[in-house]
Design a protein around this motif. Structure first.
Motif, short mmCIF file in Angstrom:
data_model
loop_
_atom_site.label_atom_id
_atom_site.label_comp_id
_atom_site.label_asym_id
_atom_site.label_seq_id
_atom_site.Cartn_x
_atom_site.Cartn_y
_atom_site.Cartn_z
N ASN A 104 -27.50 -81.03 16.50
CA ASN A 104 -27.97 -79.64 16.60
C ASN A 104 -29.01 -79.33 15.54
N ASN A 105 -29.78 -80.34 15.16
CA ASN A 105 -30.77 -80.17 14.11
C ASN A 105 -31.94 -81.10 14.39
N GLU A 106 -33.08 -80.53 14.78
CA GLU A 106 -34.23 -81.35 15.12
C GLU A 106 -34.92 -81.96 13.91
N LEU A 107 -34.55 -81.52 12.69
CA LEU A 107 -35.19 -82.02 11.49
C LEU A 107 -34.51 -83.28 10.95
N THR A 108 -33.42 -83.70 11.55
CA THR A 108 -32.69 -84.85 11.04
C THR A 108 -32.60 -85.95 12.09
N THR A 109 -32.43 -87.17 11.60
CA THR A 109 -32.16 -88.30 12.50
C THR A 109 -30.67 -88.61 12.56
N ASN A 110 -29.85 -87.81 11.87
CA ASN A 110 -28.40 -87.99 11.94
C ASN A 110 -27.87 -87.50 13.28
N TYR A 111 -26.77 -88.07 13.70
CA TYR A 111 -26.11 -87.65 14.93
C TYR A 111 -24.62 -87.90 14.78
N SER B 35 -30.59 -81.81 3.19
CA SER B 35 -31.19 -81.06 4.28
C SER B 35 -32.09 -81.98 5.10
N GLY B 36 -32.30 -81.61 6.36
CA GLY B 36 -33.15 -82.40 7.22
C GLY B 36 -34.60 -82.43 6.74
N ASN C 202 -25.80 -78.23 6.09
CA ASN C 202 -27.05 -78.79 6.63
C ASN C 202 -26.77 -80.22 7.09
N VAL C 203 -27.24 -81.24 6.38
CA VAL C 203 -26.89 -82.62 6.76
C VAL C 203 -26.03 -83.28 5.69
N ARG C 204 -25.66 -82.53 4.64
CA ARG C 204 -24.82 -83.08 3.59
C ARG C 204 -23.35 -82.93 3.95
N THR C 205 -22.64 -84.02 3.90
CA THR C 205 -21.20 -84.02 4.18
C THR C 205 -20.45 -84.04 2.85
N ARG C 206 -19.63 -83.03 2.63
CA ARG C 206 -18.86 -82.92 1.38
C ARG C 206 -17.38 -83.08 1.70
N PHE C 207 -16.76 -84.07 1.05
CA PHE C 207 -15.39 -84.44 1.36
C PHE C 207 -14.42 -83.80 0.37
N TYR C 208 -13.20 -83.50 0.89
CA TYR C 208 -12.13 -83.03 0.03
C TYR C 208 -11.50 -84.18 -0.75
N ALA C 209 -11.69 -85.41 -0.29
CA ALA C 209 -11.31 -86.64 -1.00
C ALA C 209 -9.82 -86.70 -1.32
N ASN C 210 -8.99 -86.45 -0.30
CA ASN C 210 -7.54 -86.55 -0.56
C ASN C 210 -6.72 -87.00 0.66
N ASN C 211 -7.34 -87.49 1.72
CA ASN C 211 -6.59 -88.02 2.88
C ASN C 211 -5.48 -87.07 3.31
N ASN D 115 -34.39 -69.08 18.68
CA ASN D 115 -33.96 -69.03 17.28
C ASN D 115 -32.62 -69.75 17.13
N ASN D 116 -32.69 -71.07 16.98
CA ASN D 116 -31.47 -71.85 16.81
C ASN D 116 -30.97 -71.73 15.38
N VAL D 117 -29.64 -71.66 15.23
CA VAL D 117 -29.01 -71.48 13.92
C VAL D 117 -28.48 -72.82 13.44
N LEU D 118 -28.88 -73.20 12.23
CA LEU D 118 -28.39 -74.44 11.64
C LEU D 118 -27.08 -74.22 10.89
N SER D 119 -27.02 -73.18 10.07
CA SER D 119 -25.84 -72.91 9.25
C SER D 119 -25.85 -71.43 8.86
N LYS D 120 -24.91 -71.08 8.00
CA LYS D 120 -24.80 -69.68 7.55
C LYS D 120 -24.89 -69.61 6.03
N GLN D 121 -25.59 -68.60 5.56
CA GLN D 121 -25.66 -68.32 4.14
C GLN D 121 -24.85 -67.06 3.88
N TRP D 122 -23.93 -67.15 2.90
CA TRP D 122 -23.02 -66.04 2.67
C TRP D 122 -23.45 -65.27 1.43
N ILE D 123 -23.58 -63.93 1.60
CA ILE D 123 -23.92 -63.04 0.50
C ILE D 123 -22.77 -62.06 0.32
N GLN D 124 -22.36 -61.86 -0.95
CA GLN D 124 -21.21 -61.01 -1.25
C GLN D 124 -21.64 -59.85 -2.14
#
Length: 887
Positions: free
Chosen positions: A148-155, A182-183, A672-681, A852-861
């Motif tokens: 869902n991201n035309e800027l990346t070659t990831n799938y 990011s892509g 975006n294209v960064r995968t962040r793991f919780y690292a605890n199985n 207007n395709n949406v890649l992700s969300k930015q949260w403002i508080q």
């Protein structure tokens, strides 16, 4: 040994003094590609009927000189030759059949997979695709791969993450940069589409030889020039330039070299964030092959890539909300971002064909990447409420300021990684041939094996933090008003060294049973209108004798094992792949033909040992106790080839259903294209679905592809829980909204299964190609279409159970319109004809409909704790001009 030598010399003497005369030759299609399994028959031959081998080669033996008649038969064609046998060996010119084979299809029109093989995709001109990501975009449009991201070659494939896909090029393992977030930063794919000869792809259920990834295998083979003619190509567009050259030098050596340069600034200026984009990406790669002897081949591959991404943002303005509740988010930026990724790969292989039954391959590769990302981005934002009443003069304008704030993102990250692989593959065929003299039962048994040693060395320095300010108050707030608390901090410095030992053994078998002179009867219904317009149904029965009617089974049964030194984990994963080719028939052109069908079933265990990013926690530390993620797959499907509209090439329909159960899952979030793991199985999961694909010449002479996939994937994070709080009236308290917020009771809630980040219920893809009729056939059109239903997301608090919201569906159409200067102009001499074999100019429109395709969300508080979810949009409509020249 003495007995073997005696037998050998006895056979040699008998051949030398006998009167056996031999006729030999090859059977090929109209392109010169060898055709196997052609029946070669002569009534006067010693052995009247034989079959061509995988090289299309045959030899018939005769006792007397003179003219003989030879008949060559396939399922659909028959050729007859009269040959004058004069000497012990009479050569016959190539017997050319008037059809073009599809890759991996034998003379009977059946796609033949060797046991455990993965799908050989239909080849197209990848450079003609209206996309900057040739091969990967082709996968997304035509296979089970999704993006869902035309800027990346990831799938991602069947619910897996970006990191669960294995990529091979000519047998060499391919790696990508690790810090890409990011892509826009990503640069170009390793795969140079101008160098690609063939593509094999599997979306799951693959054999033991294909490694320890949980989702997919992409196996690329680069071209190997066989002629001494110098050839190459040039592609130039508004996004960059690509060049490649290839040549065979002498009879033993050949090379292919490719270089690319790309600057995506023009494309990135279509993003909502305006600023000074200066991305410069370039790479160069080569592959050489040298035949040391007839049975010994040495290959060398090299690749160097430089990705330099500079960005100085200025402003961003995003409108969001609904028709009745509309908002505007505007940011003014200061600062800049600079990321540099420099990667190198060197590899060599030695392939030894010991004899016709034994093959030994040896590989060694070294991959190195030096990566750094520096940025200091200060953003000051306003959230405005917009007038939604069309009757008012202020319609669409700001009527209230709901929030004012800012943020500061800082990073000084460096990574230096080296990965060394040394591995070996081998196979030995124990049996290959017919069991009986009537040649009705063919059997083949082959043992495959492999060993791999991998050494990793990662040196990582992490210094990253984010501060969020709302109306002069730092968020989150501490009890001390003079203390500034950072919203997120990632700090760490470590050197991770590990070794991995893996191996596999695989038993492959083929059972083929032939039936000769089989009588087949098919009754077919016809509908027609008589002269008075009355509809009638007529049944017509066709009866024919099929000279050779085979059925075929293939099986691959094997297991992988491995040991990782970091976490001291040992594993064994058995796998099995079955494929069946039944006897099936249809009526075509008033004749009974073989219906090309195969059915496949695969199952097994697929463990993915943790790599560098799976060990790293959210705060930048390492958890070296992380174990391999584990899954059990079962995949069943069928391929059906059928004729339609009188096309020479058959259409192909594929249906595949899958189920995956996973445990020891390392939960992750995608930014975006960064995968962040919780690292605890800490999770278990499942995925199931069905994928349907069809491709063929919907327009004569040009292939088109359509796919639709249905998917459900969820996970249960075993450590997830939260409390619901209730007031004295027993009502659930919604803090900030409920009138009575005095807690009198609470209830522990365990969320159970929640959607995984890749839980996309429906995806659709199409690659449609067309050519203008009549005098305008030089014009062609290529259209890529993608649809993906809504993906899950949640607030940025790293609590997985909250990630159950759904963002907007993804829909994109890319269009290319091409003019071929040389189409059907072989006899007309002009500048292009004299200098090039291909000359095409293409005008492309990216995101044709301007969605207007949406890649992700930015949260403002804000200070009251209320969050605003701001969409990060992808690129808008863009135009591109591309020229392709080949010589």
């Amino acid at each position: 040994m003495r007995g073997i030598l005696t037998l050998f010399f006895t056979l040699l003497i008998s051949i030398s003094f006998g009167q056996t005369l031999r006729v030999k030759g090859y059977c090929v299609d109209r392109r010169g590609v060898p055709i196997d399994n052609v029946i070669v028959y002569s009534p006067t031959a010693i052995e009247q009927k034989i079959y061509t081998d995988s090289l299309g080669y045959y030899e018939l033996a005769f006792r007397e000189e003179g003219e003989v008649q030879i008949i060559y038969r396939t399922a659909s064609y028959e050729e007859r030759l009269t040959v004058n046998v004069k000497s012990k060996k009479t050569k016959v010119g190539d017997v050319v059949f008037p059809f073009q084979q599809e890759a991996g299809v034998n003379a009977n029109g059946i796609r033949i997979y060797k046991p455990g093989d993965i799908d050989d995709l239909k080849r197209i001109d990848y450079q003609m695709l209206p996309s900057a990501n040739g091969v990967e975009q082709f996968l997304v449009l035509t296979t089970v791969a999704r993006s869902n991201n035309e800027l990346t070659t990831n799938y991602n494939v069947q619910g897996g993450s970006f990191l669960e896909n294995l990529v091979l090029v000519n047998g060499f393992n391919i790696y990508r940069p690790f810090l890409t977030r990011s892509g826009q930063q990503e640069g170009m794919s390793f795969i140079n589409s101008a160098l690609v000869e063939s593509i094999k792809f599997s979306g799951g259920g693959f054999a033991a030889r294909y490694g320890d990834k949980m989702s997919s295998v992409l196996d690329i083979t680069y071209k190997s020039p066989a002629t001494k003619e110098f050839s190459g190509s040039l592609m130039a567009s508004l996004l960059g330039v690509e060049l490649h050259v290839a040549q065979g030098v002498g009879s033993r050596f050949n090379y292919i070299v490719g270089a690319r340069y790309r600057s995506n600034g023009y494309l990135l200026n279509a993003l909502p964030t305006q600023g000074a984009y200066n991305p410069v990406f370039w790479d160069a790669q080569f592959l050489t092959n040298f035949d040391i002897t007839e049975n010994l081949k040495w290959s060398v591959i090299g690749h160097f890539s430089s990705n330099n991404y500079r960005f100085k943002p200025e402003t961003q303005e995003t409108d969001f909300g609904t028709a009745n509740e509309a908002y505007s988010f505007k940011v003014y930026f200061e600062g800049q971002e600079e990321t540099q990724f420099t990667t190198m790969l060197g590899g060599t292989s030695l392939k030894w064909e010991v004899d016709s039954t034994t093959h030994l391959d040896f590989y060694a590769t070294v991959f190195n990447t030096v990566e750094q990302e520096y940025f200091d981005i200060l953003g000051e934002y306003y959230i405005n409420e917009l007038e939604t009443d069309p009757s008012k003069e202020e319609f669409g304008d700001s009527i209230a300021v709901l929030g004012v704030g800012g943020f500061l993102n800082h990073a000084r990250n460096k990574l230096n990684a080296t990965i060394i692989n040394i591995y070996h593959h081998g196979d030995h065929t124990f049996r290959f041939g017919f069991k009986d003299t009537t040649k009705t039962k063919f059997r083949s048994h082959t043992l495959k094996w492999g060993l791999n040693f991998q050494m990793d060395d990662f040196y990582d320095q992490l210094s990253e933090w984010k501060m969020v300010d709302s109306a002069g108050f730092s968020l989150p707030q501490s009890g001390n008003d003079s203390e500034i608390v950072l919203f997120e901090t990632v700090k760490g410095e470590f050197n991770l060294q590990s070794q991995r030992y893996t191996g596999y053994v695989e038993w492959n078998a083929v059972w083929k049973n032939n039936q000769f002179n089989k009588i087949v009867s098919i009754t077919k219904k016809y509908r027609y209108k008589d002269e008075e317009g009355i509809k009638h149904k007529v049944r017509k029965t066709f009866v024919d004798t099929i000279y050779n009617s085979p059925s075929r089974w293939t099986m691959s049964f094997g297991a992988r094992s491995g040991y990782t030194t970091v976490n001291s984990e040992f594993y064994v994963t058995p796998r099995m792949v079955l494929r069946y080719y039944p006897r099936a028939y249809m009526v075509k052109d008033e004749k009974i033909r073989r219906r090309n069908v195969n059915i496949h079933l695969s199952t097994g265990l697929y463990y993915q040992p943790p790599f560098y990013r799976e060990f790293r926690t959210f705060d930048g530390q390492l958890n070296l106790d992380v174990l391999a993620q584990k899954s059990a797959h079962i995949v069943a499907g069928t391929d059906v080839y059928f004729g339609m509209w009188g096309r020479e090439s058959p259409f192909k329909f594929t249906a595949e259903a899958f189920y995956k159960y996973m445990w020891d899952i390392n939960s992750y979030e995608i930014d975006n294209v960064r995968t962040r793991f919780y690292a605890n199985n800490d999770a278990k999961a499942y995925a199931y679905g069905i994928d349907l694909n069809i491709n063929g010449q919907f327009v004569k002479g040009i292939e088109s592809f359509f796919k639709i996939g249905f998917l459900r994937t969820e996970e249960d994070v075993l450590t997830d829980y939260y409390y619901d709080y209730f007031n004295e009236s027993g009502d659930k308290i919604i803090f900030g909204i409920s009138e009575d917020q005095t807690v009198t009771d609470s209830l522990l809630v365990e969320p159970g299964y929640i959607p995984r980040p890749t839980d996309q219920w429906i995806s659709f893809g199409a690659l449609v190609q067309d050519r203008m009729p009549g005098k305008f056939e030089s014009f062609s059109v290529q259209m890529g279409m993608q649809y993906g239903s809504r993906l899950p997301y949640g607030p940025p608090d790293f609590k997985r159970y909250k990630d159950t919201l759904r963002q907007k569906s993804y829909f994109r159409v890319d269009l290319g319109m091409s003019y071929d200067f040389l189409y059907k102009k072989k006899n007309k001499q002009n500048f292009f004809r004299k200098n090039f074999t291909t000359a095409v100019i293409s005008f492309e429109v990216f995101n044709l409909l301007g969605v207007n395709n949406v890649l992700s969300k930015q949260w403002i508080q804000d200070t009251e704790g209320k969050y605003y979810s701001i969409p990060n949009y992808l690129t808008q409509r863009r135009f591109n001009l591309k020229l392709i020249l080949r010589f």
